[in-house]
Write a protein that holds these residues in place. Structure first.
Motif, PDB file in Angstrom:
ATOM      1  N   ARG A   1       0.837  -1.199   0.000  1.00 61.65           N
ATOM      2  CA  ARG A   1       0.000   0.000   0.000  1.00 61.65           C
ATOM      3  C   ARG A   1       0.870   1.247   0.000  1.00 61.65           C
ATOM      4  NH1 ARG A   1      -4.575   2.038   0.803  1.00 61.65           N
ATOM      5  NH2 ARG A   1      -4.639   3.338   2.665  1.00 61.65           N
ATOM      6  N   ALA A   2       1.910   1.201   0.808  1.00 64.39           N
ATOM      7  CA  ALA A   2       2.838   2.332   0.873  1.00 64.39           C
ATOM      8  C   ALA A   2       3.507   2.541  -0.478  1.00 64.39           C
ATOM      9  CB  ALA A   2       3.887   2.088   1.951  1.00 64.39           C
ATOM     10  N   GLY A   3       3.861   1.428  -1.093  1.00 63.21           N
ATOM     11  CA  GLY A   3       4.508   1.509  -2.387  1.00 63.21           C
ATOM     12  C   GLY A   3       3.605   2.162  -3.417  1.00 63.21           C
ATOM     13  N   LYS A   4       2.334   1.817  -3.342  1.00 64.26           N
ATOM     14  CA  LYS A   4       1.385   2.393  -4.292  1.00 64.26           C
ATOM     15  C   LYS A   4       1.244   3.891  -4.092  1.00 64.26           C
ATOM     16  CE  LYS A   4      -1.255  -1.850  -4.958  1.00 64.26           C
ATOM     17  NZ  LYS A   4      -2.506  -2.577  -4.662  1.00 64.26           N
ATOM     18  N   SER A   5       1.486   4.328  -2.880  1.00 65.36           N
ATOM     19  CA  SER A   5       1.363   5.765  -2.612  1.00 65.36           C
ATOM     20  C   SER A   5       2.441   6.546  -3.350  1.00 65.36           C
ATOM     21  CB  SER A   5       1.471   6.028  -1.108  1.00 65.36           C
ATOM     22  OG  SER A   5       2.820   5.987  -0.678  1.00 65.36           O
ATOM     23  N   PHE A   6       3.466   5.837  -3.772  1.00 67.06           N
ATOM     24  CA  PHE A   6       4.544   6.479  -4.495  1.00 67.06           C
ATOM     25  C   PHE A   6       4.195   6.731  -5.956  1.00 67.06           C
ATOM     26  CE2 PHE A   6       8.805   7.232  -2.858  1.00 67.06           C
ATOM     27  CZ  PHE A   6       8.643   6.890  -1.538  1.00 67.06           C
ATOM     28  N   VAL A   7       3.327   5.920  -6.463  1.00 69.69           N
ATOM     29  CA  VAL A   7       3.031   5.979  -7.890  1.00 69.69           C
ATOM     30  C   VAL A   7       2.655   7.368  -8.397  1.00 69.69           C
ATOM     31  CG1 VAL A   7       1.533   5.090  -9.705  1.00 69.69           C
ATOM     32  CG2 VAL A   7       2.475   3.530  -8.003  1.00 69.69           C
ATOM     33  N   PRO A   8       1.763   8.063  -7.693  1.00 76.56           N
ATOM     34  CA  PRO A   8       1.396   9.397  -8.182  1.00 76.56           C
ATOM     35  C   PRO A   8       2.588  10.348  -8.223  1.00 76.56           C
ATOM     36  CG  PRO A   8      -0.143   8.640  -6.493  1.00 76.56           C
ATOM     37  CD  PRO A   8       0.986   7.669  -6.512  1.00 76.56           C
ATOM     38  N   VAL A   9       3.455  10.200  -7.253  1.00 73.83           N
ATOM     39  CA  VAL A   9       4.629  11.073  -7.213  1.00 73.83           C
ATOM     40  C   VAL A   9       5.522  10.788  -8.409  1.00 73.83           C
ATOM     41  CG1 VAL A   9       6.634  11.786  -5.891  1.00 73.83           C
ATOM     42  CG2 VAL A   9       4.546  11.112  -4.701  1.00 73.83           C
ATOM     43  N   ILE A  10       5.724   9.519  -8.673  1.00 73.06           N
ATOM     44  CA  ILE A  10       6.523   9.141  -9.831  1.00 73.06           C
ATOM     45  C   ILE A  10       5.851   9.632 -11.103  1.00 73.06           C
ATOM     46  CG2 ILE A  10       7.548   7.238 -11.105  1.00 73.06           C
ATOM     47  CD1 ILE A  10       7.532   5.617  -8.537  1.00 73.06           C
TER      48      ILE A  10
END
Lengths: 114, 114
Positions: B90-99
DNA sequence: CAGCATCCTGCGTGATACTG
DNA sequence: CAGTATCACGCAGGATGCTG
């Protein structure tokens, strides 16, 4: 390391442009307007946890690198007590939203555990 | 390098979490679903300019680091021909928008190169 | 004040060989 | 296939002293 990186993976270019500990924070600090060398240094010290001092060599390098990438512009006033201002270029300003996104992520997911 | 960094400057934490040449790209690749070790490696090679091979040690380290940060999860199937899958947490997915923001920036400001 | 010169250290990155 | 072990190297990053 060449232009291909920009094409194949913009992320790599981004990482290279803001590599180093201070570049992103410098850009962020500069978003509010031009700042002098000492102001940047002090601003950097404020946010850090235990950093007492920043090696001039390091800050100098970061600044120079940012300038070479065309993200900031150095303005030397050439006065007797030296005065130098750094300000964001247009390209540099384009970074601000991205940094904002990173900061927003941080505030959301790092619990901003104040 | 302690929690203070997260508080005072989320950017530092962000940089630390995605430091390294591959982490961001790994996260990005993983956004479409779980992938195996070899798939990740090959995917990494595809985008790179002249990268012939990725040292297993390096990729291994990146993966392990991402896992320790809780951004990805390692799933070992324990079969005879080894099979390991990595997937975003879940935390990893939170990175996606930033990327995504970074990539959007790249497409806007680097597309001149293409 | 705004740096530059010099030295030093750690770690990120890479190449090669080997294994369960 | 999915790694680990080992060796080597360059460079970011820091500390100190000096200068225009």
């Amino acid at each position: 390391m060449d232009k291909n990186d920009s094409k194949g993976c913009p992320v790599l270019t981004f990482q290279r442009m803001v590599s180093g500990k201070y570049k992103i924070r410098i850009l962020w600090d500069l978003k509010d307007g031009p700042r002098r060398y000492g102001e940047i240094r002090n601003g950097l010290l404020r946010g850090a946890s235990g950093s007492r001092e920043i090696a001039p060599r390091v800050l100098s390098r970061e600044l120079k690198a940012l300038a070479e990438f065309g993200l900031i512009q150095r303005k030397d006033f050439g006065t007797v007590p030296p005065k130098v201002e750094y300000r964001l270029t247009r390209a540099g300003k384009s970074f601000v939203p991205v940094i904002a996104a990173i900061r927003r992520w941080g505030e959301r997911h790092l619990t901003a555990a104040a």
